[in-house]
Design an enzyme around this catalytic site. Structure first.
Site, PDB file in Angstrom:
ATOM      1  N   ALA A  23       0.840  -1.200   0.000  1.00  0.00           N
ATOM      2  CA  ALA A  23       0.000   0.000   0.000  1.00  0.00           C
ATOM      3  C   ALA A  23       0.871   1.245   0.000  1.00  0.00           C
ATOM      4  CB  ALA A  23      -0.919  -0.009   1.221  1.00  0.00           C
ATOM      5  N   CYS A 106      -3.750  -8.191   5.793  1.00  0.00           N
ATOM      6  CA  CYS A 106      -3.338  -6.851   6.205  1.00  0.00           C
ATOM      7  C   CYS A 106      -3.569  -6.656   7.702  1.00  0.00           C
ATOM      8  CB  CYS A 106      -4.102  -5.784   5.431  1.00  0.00           C
ATOM      9  SG  CYS A 106      -3.643  -4.098   5.897  1.00  0.00           S
ATOM     10  N   LYS A 144      -3.866 -14.030  -0.144  1.00  0.00           N
ATOM     11  CA  LYS A 144      -2.710 -13.739   0.699  1.00  0.00           C
ATOM     12  C   LYS A 144      -3.195 -13.638   2.142  1.00  0.00           C
ATOM     13  CE  LYS A 144       1.458 -10.854   0.870  1.00  0.00           C
ATOM     14  NZ  LYS A 144       1.500 -10.402   2.269  1.00  0.00           N
ATOM     15  N   ARG A 230       8.726  -5.487   1.760  1.00  0.00           N
ATOM     16  CA  ARG A 230       9.531  -4.340   2.169  1.00  0.00           C
ATOM     17  C   ARG A 230      10.944  -4.377   1.617  1.00  0.00           C
ATOM     18  NH1 ARG A 230      10.060  -4.465   7.915  1.00  0.00           N
ATOM     19  NH2 ARG A 230       9.638  -6.691   7.696  1.00  0.00           N
TER      20      ARG A 230
END
Length: 314
Positions: A23, A106, A144, A230
């Site tokens: 995001a 998330c 996911k 990341r």
């Protein structure tokens, strides 16, 4: 890790090193950058199913596809209403996408408290209904998810079986619980259990910041591939490192990204976004603090590029 194609439904990826949805980061230029560097599959930022159904311009902007993109078009949606999730899959906005990933991992409080993302780990019947409705759209559906809400509620194996039974074509498992957010050790054993529990491809996610991390994740889980999140924010050339692709020079990669951001998104957005990205890319570089101070005071992409010309990425 051994590179191989991954079959998802009736399509095959170029390799098994994926860019996970991020995001605020995986816009079309960043996806193209990572694809050029070797990513076998890239996902959009997660987009709201209801936002798509109500024709939100802000939501649809996240789905932009770069002209001439050579990869598989894959997006990620989130929500907790099976009706809207299926309707989003059937929408014109998602018509160009070959693969639709359902976010059930998330951990961000705003999403979690709304009963979306990783909150669905605590409501398996609803999660199953969402997946089965999305599958009815005729799209290739992937999921996911995380291994559980917390250490007392690990449900990775059971959840994976449910997803496969509901019609998912691939699973991407983040090997941490929701309460760990993005810190702590990745639970290899739980990802391995998922791999052994289902007959569809399983992609391992979590803690991949270099080739050695990817190798270790595959070796300890038996997963079919890895998804980098990341790690790609700090160095998109991680895909070249893992796949053995030539980069052509890190500074040239970033310069191309800056120029394409400006061309597609305009001067202001490109300036703000690339200041942020280059700051990530500078991690560990000599005198990076001073360079970042100059970077964040830059008011134009020309100034950003001038600063870029003075640095060397490690």
């Amino acid at each position: 890790m051994q590179l191989k194609q991954i079959r998802i439904g009736n399509i095959h990826t170029e390799n098994n090193v994926f860019l996970a949805p991020l995001a605020g980061y995986t816009n079309c230029v960043f996806r193209q950058t990572c694809f050029n560097l070797g990513a076998g599959l890239t996902f959009t930022e997660m987009v709201s199913a209801k936002g798509l159904c109500y024709n939100s311009e802000k939501t649809e902007a996240l789905l932009r596809i770069p002209g001439g993109y050579g990869g598989i078009n894959a997006c990620q949606i989130f929500g907790n209403d099976p009706y809207y999730m299926r309707k989003a899959c059937e929408s014109d906005a998602l018509a160009p996408f070959d693969v639709i990933d359902v976010n059930m991992g998330c951990p961000v409080p705003k999403i979690y408290k709304n009963g979306e993302g990783s909150a669905l780990l605590a409501d398996m019947p609803l999660a199953e209904k969402i997946i089965s409705e999305c599958v009815k759209s005729g799209k290739i559906i992937t999921v996911k998810f995380r291994i559980g809400i917390d250490g007392e509620h690990i449900i990775a194996e059971e959840f994976a079986k449910m997803c496969a039974g509901a019609g998912a074509s691939l699973l991407c498992v983040h090997g941490r619980t929701r309460d760990k957010m993005y810190s702590g050790e990745v639970d290899f054993a739980q990802i391995e259990k998922v791999k052994k529990a289902v007959d569809i491809p399983v992609i391992a996610n979590g803690g991949v910041f270099c080739k050695e991390d990817a190798d270790r994740l595959i070796e300890n889980t038996g997963a079919d591939g890895v998804a980098v999140a990341r790690g790609a924010m700090y160095k998109p050339w991680i895909f070249a490192e893992i796949t053995g692709r030539e980069t052509g020079g890190k500074k040239e990669i970033v310069r191309w990204q800056l120029q394409d951001m400006r061309r597609i998104y305009g001067e202001r957005f490109a300036c703000v976004f690339m200041r942020k990205m280059i700051a990530f890319y500078l991690k560990g570089t000599l005198n990076c603090t001073k360079i970042k101070e100059r970077l964040f005071s830059a008011a134009t992409t020309v100034e950003v590029e001038d600063i870029l010309n003075t640095v060397e990425f490690i």
